[in-house]
Every structure is written in C-alpha cells, then in structure tokens.
Design a protein around this motif. Structure first.
Motif, PDB file in Angstrom:
ATOM      1  N   TRP A   1     -38.057  33.641 102.058  1.00 54.17           N
ATOM      2  CA  TRP A   1     -38.711  34.306 100.929  1.00 54.17           C
ATOM      3  C   TRP A   1     -40.229  34.146 100.997  1.00 54.17           C
ATOM      4  CZ3 TRP A   1     -38.501  37.819  97.427  1.00 54.17           C
ATOM      5  CH2 TRP A   1     -39.345  37.772  96.333  1.00 54.17           C
ATOM      6  N   ALA A   2     -40.707  32.964 101.388  1.00 44.88           N
ATOM      7  CA  ALA A   2     -42.153  32.743 101.464  1.00 44.88           C
ATOM      8  C   ALA A   2     -42.798  33.599 102.537  1.00 44.88           C
ATOM      9  CB  ALA A   2     -42.434  31.260 101.730  1.00 44.88           C
ATOM     10  N   PHE A   3     -42.041  34.006 103.532  1.00 42.77           N
ATOM     11  CA  PHE A   3     -42.599  34.878 104.575  1.00 42.77           C
ATOM     12  C   PHE A   3     -42.593  36.346 104.141  1.00 42.77           C
ATOM     13  CE2 PHE A   3     -42.224  37.383 108.518  1.00 42.77           C
ATOM     14  CZ  PHE A   3     -43.374  36.958 109.176  1.00 42.77           C
ATOM     15  N   ILE A   4     -41.631  36.732 103.321  1.00 43.75           N
ATOM     16  CA  ILE A   4     -41.510  38.136 102.917  1.00 43.75           C
ATOM     17  C   ILE A   4     -42.286  38.429 101.639  1.00 43.75           C
ATOM     18  CG2 ILE A   4     -39.860  39.920 102.209  1.00 43.75           C
ATOM     19  CD1 ILE A   4     -37.793  38.598 103.942  1.00 43.75           C
ATOM     20  N   ALA A   5     -42.348  37.476 100.713  1.00 41.71           N
ATOM     21  CA  ALA A   5     -42.902  37.716  99.384  1.00 41.71           C
ATOM     22  C   ALA A   5     -44.335  38.226  99.375  1.00 41.71           C
ATOM     23  CB  ALA A   5     -42.806  36.439  98.542  1.00 41.71           C
ATOM     24  N   PRO A   6     -45.239  37.801 100.285  1.00 42.35           N
ATOM     25  CA  PRO A   6     -46.613  38.333 100.214  1.00 42.35           C
ATOM     26  C   PRO A   6     -46.706  39.847 100.371  1.00 42.35           C
ATOM     27  CG  PRO A   6     -46.580  36.359 101.550  1.00 42.35           C
ATOM     28  CD  PRO A   6     -45.158  36.707 101.260  1.00 42.35           C
ATOM     29  N   GLY A   7     -45.718  40.475 100.977  1.00 40.41           N
ATOM     30  CA  GLY A   7     -45.745  41.925 101.132  1.00 40.41           C
ATOM     31  C   GLY A   7     -45.197  42.686  99.951  1.00 40.41           C
ATOM     32  N   LEU A   8     -44.768  41.985  98.899  1.00 41.19           N
ATOM     33  CA  LEU A   8     -44.184  42.625  97.724  1.00 41.19           C
ATOM     34  C   LEU A   8     -45.181  42.626  96.576  1.00 41.19           C
ATOM     35  CD1 LEU A   8     -40.632  40.984  97.764  1.00 41.19           C
ATOM     36  CD2 LEU A   8     -41.315  43.157  98.783  1.00 41.19           C
ATOM     37  N   HIS A   9     -44.992  43.579  95.661  1.00 37.73           N
ATOM     38  CA  HIS A   9     -45.796  43.612  94.450  1.00 37.73           C
ATOM     39  C   HIS A   9     -45.301  42.543  93.470  1.00 37.73           C
ATOM     40  CE1 HIS A   9     -47.888  47.249  95.686  1.00 37.73           C
ATOM     41  NE2 HIS A   9     -46.714  47.791  95.990  1.00 37.73           N
ATOM     42  N   ARG A  10     -46.074  42.327  92.427  1.00 37.91           N
ATOM     43  CA  ARG A  10     -45.731  41.275  91.476  1.00 37.91           C
ATOM     44  C   ARG A  10     -44.415  41.575  90.769  1.00 37.91           C
ATOM     45  NH1 ARG A  10     -48.801  37.325  89.334  1.00 37.91           N
ATOM     46  NH2 ARG A  10     -50.638  38.262  90.307  1.00 37.91           N
TER      47      ARG A  10
ATOM     48  N   GLU B   1     -41.987  43.431  91.871  1.00 34.64           N
ATOM     49  CA  GLU B   1     -40.907  43.331  92.843  1.00 34.64           C
ATOM     50  C   GLU B   1     -40.497  41.876  93.060  1.00 34.64           C
ATOM     51  OE1 GLU B   1     -42.019  47.287  95.528  1.00 34.64           O
ATOM     52  OE2 GLU B   1     -42.659  45.292  96.163  1.00 34.64           O
ATOM     53  N   ARG B   2     -41.451  40.962  93.052  1.00 37.98           N
ATOM     54  CA  ARG B   2     -41.102  39.542  93.162  1.00 37.98           C
ATOM     55  C   ARG B   2     -40.316  39.081  91.946  1.00 37.98           C
ATOM     56  NH1 ARG B   2     -47.258  37.655  94.556  1.00 37.98           N
ATOM     57  NH2 ARG B   2     -47.557  38.997  96.385  1.00 37.98           N
ATOM     58  N   LYS B   3     -40.668  39.575  90.772  1.00 39.55           N
ATOM     59  CA  LYS B   3     -39.941  39.182  89.563  1.00 39.55           C
ATOM     60  C   LYS B   3     -38.486  39.637  89.633  1.00 39.55           C
ATOM     61  CE  LYS B   3     -40.449  41.613  85.911  1.00 39.55           C
ATOM     62  NZ  LYS B   3     -41.001  42.278  84.698  1.00 39.55           N
ATOM     63  N   TYR B   4     -38.258  40.890  90.058  1.00 42.26           N
ATOM     64  CA  TYR B   4     -36.887  41.368  90.203  1.00 42.26           C
ATOM     65  C   TYR B   4     -36.131  40.570  91.264  1.00 42.26           C
ATOM     66  CZ  TYR B   4     -38.345  45.385  87.414  1.00 42.26           C
ATOM     67  OH  TYR B   4     -38.812  46.203  86.416  1.00 42.26           O
TER      68      TYR B   4
ATOM     69  N   TYR C   1     -36.542  37.435  92.069  1.00 44.92           N
ATOM     70  CA  TYR C   1     -36.156  36.143  91.481  1.00 44.92           C
ATOM     71  C   TYR C   1     -34.915  36.306  90.606  1.00 44.92           C
ATOM     72  CZ  TYR C   1     -40.633  34.189  92.985  1.00 44.92           C
ATOM     73  OH  TYR C   1     -41.694  33.751  93.733  1.00 44.92           O
ATOM     74  N   ILE C   2     -34.871  37.362  89.828  1.00 45.82           N
ATOM     75  CA  ILE C   2     -33.725  37.586  88.939  1.00 45.82           C
ATOM     76  C   ILE C   2     -32.458  37.828  89.741  1.00 45.82           C
ATOM     77  CG2 ILE C   2     -32.782  39.110  87.164  1.00 45.82           C
ATOM     78  CD1 ILE C   2     -35.625  39.574  86.187  1.00 45.82           C
ATOM     79  N   PHE C   3     -32.558  38.677  90.780  1.00 42.61           N
ATOM     80  CA  PHE C   3     -31.380  38.997  91.576  1.00 42.61           C
ATOM     81  C   PHE C   3     -30.860  37.766  92.323  1.00 42.61           C
ATOM     82  CE2 PHE C   3     -32.856  43.665  91.869  1.00 42.61           C
ATOM     83  CZ  PHE C   3     -32.227  43.922  90.654  1.00 42.61           C
ATOM     84  N   VAL C   4     -31.764  36.954  92.846  1.00 45.84           N
ATOM     85  CA  VAL C   4     -31.329  35.751  93.561  1.00 45.84           C
ATOM     86  C   VAL C   4     -30.667  34.769  92.599  1.00 45.84           C
ATOM     87  CG1 VAL C   4     -32.152  33.736  94.829  1.00 45.84           C
ATOM     88  CG2 VAL C   4     -33.005  36.001  95.409  1.00 45.84           C
ATOM     89  N   ALA C   5     -31.215  34.659  91.384  1.00 45.53           N
ATOM     90  CA  ALA C   5     -30.612  33.758  90.401  1.00 45.53           C
ATOM     91  C   ALA C   5     -29.222  34.217  89.991  1.00 45.53           C
ATOM     92  CB  ALA C   5     -31.515  33.666  89.169  1.00 45.53           C
ATOM     93  N   ILE C   6     -28.962  35.527  90.035  1.00 50.05           N
ATOM     94  CA  ILE C   6     -27.635  36.038  89.683  1.00 50.05           C
ATOM     95  C   ILE C   6     -26.702  36.013  90.884  1.00 50.05           C
ATOM     96  CG2 ILE C   6     -26.399  38.049  88.791  1.00 50.05           C
ATOM     97  CD1 ILE C   6     -28.892  38.860  87.323  1.00 50.05           C
ATOM     98  N   ALA C   7     -27.239  36.164  92.087  1.00 52.74           N
ATOM     99  CA  ALA C   7     -26.400  36.291  93.283  1.00 52.74           C
ATOM    100  C   ALA C   7     -25.600  35.020  93.555  1.00 52.74           C
ATOM    101  CB  ALA C   7     -27.266  36.639  94.489  1.00 52.74           C
ATOM    102  N   ALA C   8     -26.210  33.860  93.390  1.00 47.12           N
ATOM    103  CA  ALA C   8     -25.515  32.609  93.696  1.00 47.12           C
ATOM    104  C   ALA C   8     -24.308  32.386  92.792  1.00 47.12           C
ATOM    105  CB  ALA C   8     -26.491  31.442  93.617  1.00 47.12           C
ATOM    106  N   PRO C   9     -24.423  32.527  91.449  1.00 50.46           N
ATOM    107  CA  PRO C   9     -23.217  32.371  90.621  1.00 50.46           C
ATOM    108  C   PRO C   9     -22.144  33.409  90.910  1.00 50.46           C
ATOM    109  CG  PRO C   9     -25.189  32.170  89.279  1.00 50.46           C
ATOM    110  CD  PRO C   9     -25.626  32.665  90.617  1.00 50.46           C
ATOM    111  N   LEU C  10     -22.555  34.642  91.234  1.00 57.54           N
ATOM    112  CA  LEU C  10     -21.558  35.659  91.549  1.00 57.54           C
ATOM    113  C   LEU C  10     -20.790  35.306  92.818  1.00 57.54           C
ATOM    114  CD1 LEU C  10     -23.404  39.024  90.751  1.00 57.54           C
ATOM    115  CD2 LEU C  10     -21.533  37.964  89.483  1.00 57.54           C
ATOM    116  N   PHE C  11     -21.494  34.809  93.836  1.00 58.93           N
ATOM    117  CA  PHE C  11     -20.812  34.419  95.062  1.00 58.93           C
ATOM    118  C   PHE C  11     -19.856  33.258  94.805  1.00 58.93           C
ATOM    119  CE2 PHE C  11     -20.247  32.266  99.087  1.00 58.93           C
ATOM    120  CZ  PHE C  11     -20.082  33.318  99.979  1.00 58.93           C
ATOM    121  N   MET C  12     -20.260  32.300  94.004  1.00 55.12           N
ATOM    122  CA  MET C  12     -19.389  31.176  93.690  1.00 55.12           C
ATOM    123  C   MET C  12     -18.170  31.632  92.904  1.00 55.12           C
ATOM    124  SD  MET C  12     -20.786  28.710  95.224  1.00 55.12           S
ATOM    125  CE  MET C  12     -19.726  27.423  94.589  1.00 55.12           C
TER     126      MET C  12
END
Length: 310
Positions: A105-114, A116-119, A121-132
């Motif tokens: 994420w630290a390598f990809i995030a600089p190429g994203l808008h602010r 886009e980074r917020k979305y 973060y939200i998707f990653v926070a939801i993805a882990a519980p869904l996978f579990m």
C-alpha cells in the motif's frame, strides 16, 4: 556548545506523491519494500511452523468428529513434512499480512488522490472481516458436507482419507468462500465511482441471484446441495446489503435528482417547448432629425502690452 537544527526534507511518500522522485529511486523504493515484506513472511513462516500442528488439528476437526476411530493415511514418506511446510507458509502469509500489505500500500498510495485513499482504507477494513466470515462458513460447510460425502457413498467400505488431499480440500473451500465473500466490495466500488447507481444495481437482482447459484454450484467441491445453497444465500444477502449501502451513498451525494436521472442512456430525452405565437410587428416612427448646433464665434484677439524697459 550550540547545535544547529537541520530542517528535515520531504519523505519518500511525499516525494513520490509530488512526482519529484526519479525512476531509479522508485525501483530502489520497490526493492526495499519487497525486502521488508519478504523478511516479515520468513519470520511468519517460522512462527507458522511452530503452530502448524495446532492448525492441522483445527482443520482435521470435522474428520475426527465424524470418524473418531479413524486416522489419516500417508502415501509418501515426505508427505507429512511437506504438508507441515505448506501449512507453515500459509500461516506465515496470514500472520505477516499486515506488514506486506502495508508495504504494498505504501508503494501504491502516492499515486492515488486523497479521496481514493479514503475509499481504499474503507474497503480494506471491510475486506478482512468478509474473508473471515467466508472462511468460517466454509469450515461449517465442510463439517456438514463431509458427513454427506462419506455416508452417501457405497456402504461397507473402511474409510481412511489421505492427509494431503483432505487438507487441500479444506483449504480450497476456505479460499473459495473467502474470495466469494469479497463480491459485495465490487458492487460498492461500482457505485462509489459512479458507474452504477443503486436503482440500477437493484434492477439486476434476478441476474445476480442466478449468477450466485450458478457460481456456487461450480466452485463448491462437494456435490451435496447444502454447501451450494449456503454459499448462494449468503452471497445474495451480501448483495442486497451492498445495494442498501449504495442507496445511502446515492442519497448522501444527491444522485437521482439530476435532470436526466430517470432516462436511460439509450433513451431520447423529451424536449418541452412553451412557445407563444408571434404577433404582427409594430410600426416604428421615423427618427426626429437633430438640429445642427450654432457656430461658435472665434475668440477675440488678445492685446499684448509691453512695458518700457528703463
């Protein structure tokens, strides 16, 4: 003794975001982050090697509960050791996932808008519980589906499962169910980026339900209808929950109130004309001529008087 304070320069993240980092520095940054991620996975591998026996007992639980008097068989002399290495690697990947995912994420995030980074973060926070949640459902399906598989076959046969094939069966189920539970994130992404509105997503519910049942019938390795139905119903529930979130997002953004909101892309918009009849033109009077101004008299000459110079 006076110490001079040196101003700290911009970080690599800031330099990558503003485009001041060179191509060589980008490759060096990628190398460093790959090294840190690999080091975290290696450390997680050794931790997983110590926990492999506990994880194996957890995965073998459905088989032990169904056939408590039976044990697994091993066809090759190195199968058990290779299986332990495989489990250790999986545990290491999961245990080190916060580290290597952060490096990615630290390598990809600089190429994203602010935003886009917020979305993200939200998707990653939801993805882990869904996978579990998908992994937990897969374990439950294996527990019930294994009973059907072993009891619905030919009777009078001593059952002893080969250990590597059984563990591959369970891990494949967990991976399939976990990835399938990430589908609502795709639906939300289509809505958040403005590709599909909530009303359009809701209008696709028949196609979505059919796809869910067809997908569950293909990817579920057990032939019993229990696992297929459980996965399909969960996917349907997650889809409608994602559509509900999409409705809230559309309401927050004011979507659906646009002038062309109720018109499809291939539909011609109605043109409303409120034209009034044009009457006869009114006559216009001729302009009044402007009188020429009176000529201005020339100014009188100025007499100059010179005093005698004495």
């Amino acid at each position: 003794m006076a110490f001079g304070l040196r101003k700290r320069g911009p970080s690599n993240f800031e330099r990558a975001a503003d485009g001041s980092m060179t191509l060589v520095e980008h490759f060096r940054e990628l190398r460093n982050r790959l090294f840190r991620a690999s080091l975290a996975i290696v450390i997680g591998f050794f931790v997983g090697f110590a926990l492999a026996d506990l994880v194996f007992d957890l995965l073998a639980g459905p088989y032990y509960r169904l056939l408590p008097d039976q044990r697994f068989i091993q066809l090759g002399p190195a199968d058990a050791f290779l299986l332990k290495l495989k489990l250790a690697l999986w545990i290491g990947l999961i245990a080190a996932s916060p580290v290597w995912f952060y490096q990615l994420w630290a390598f990809i995030a600089p190429g994203l808008h602010r935003h886009e980074r917020k979305y993200a973060y939200i998707f990653v926070a939801i993805a882990a519980p869904l996978f579990m949640a998908g992994a937990a459902l897969a374990y439950f399906v294996v527990d019930k589906g294994l009973t059907f598989l072993l009891e619905a076959g030919v009777t009078g046969i001593d059952t002893s499962l080969e250990v590597t094939r059984y563990i591959s069966f369970v891990t494949n189920m967990i991976l399939i169910f976990g990835v399938a539970f990430e589908f609502p994130l795709v639906v939300l992404m289509l809505n958040f980026v403005g590709i599909a509105s909530a009303k359009r997503l809701l209008s696709w519910w028949r196609v979505a339900v059919f796809i869910f049942f067809a997908f569950s019938a293909v990817v579920t390795p057990t032939p019993d209808p229990f696992g297929m139905t459980a996965l399909a119903l969960c996917l349907c529930a997650l889809y409608f929950a994602a559509v509900g979130v999409a409705f809230l997002n559309d309401k927050r953004r004011g979507r659906g109130k646009e002038i062309y909101a109720g018109i499809d892309d291939d539909e011609v918009s109605p043109l409303e004309f409120d034209n009034e009849p044009v009457g006869a033109a009114a006559s216009v009077d001729a302009p009044t001529p402007v009188e020429a101004p009176e000529p201005v008299a020339a100014p009188a000459p100025i007499e100059r008087r010179y005093d005698d110079i004495t």
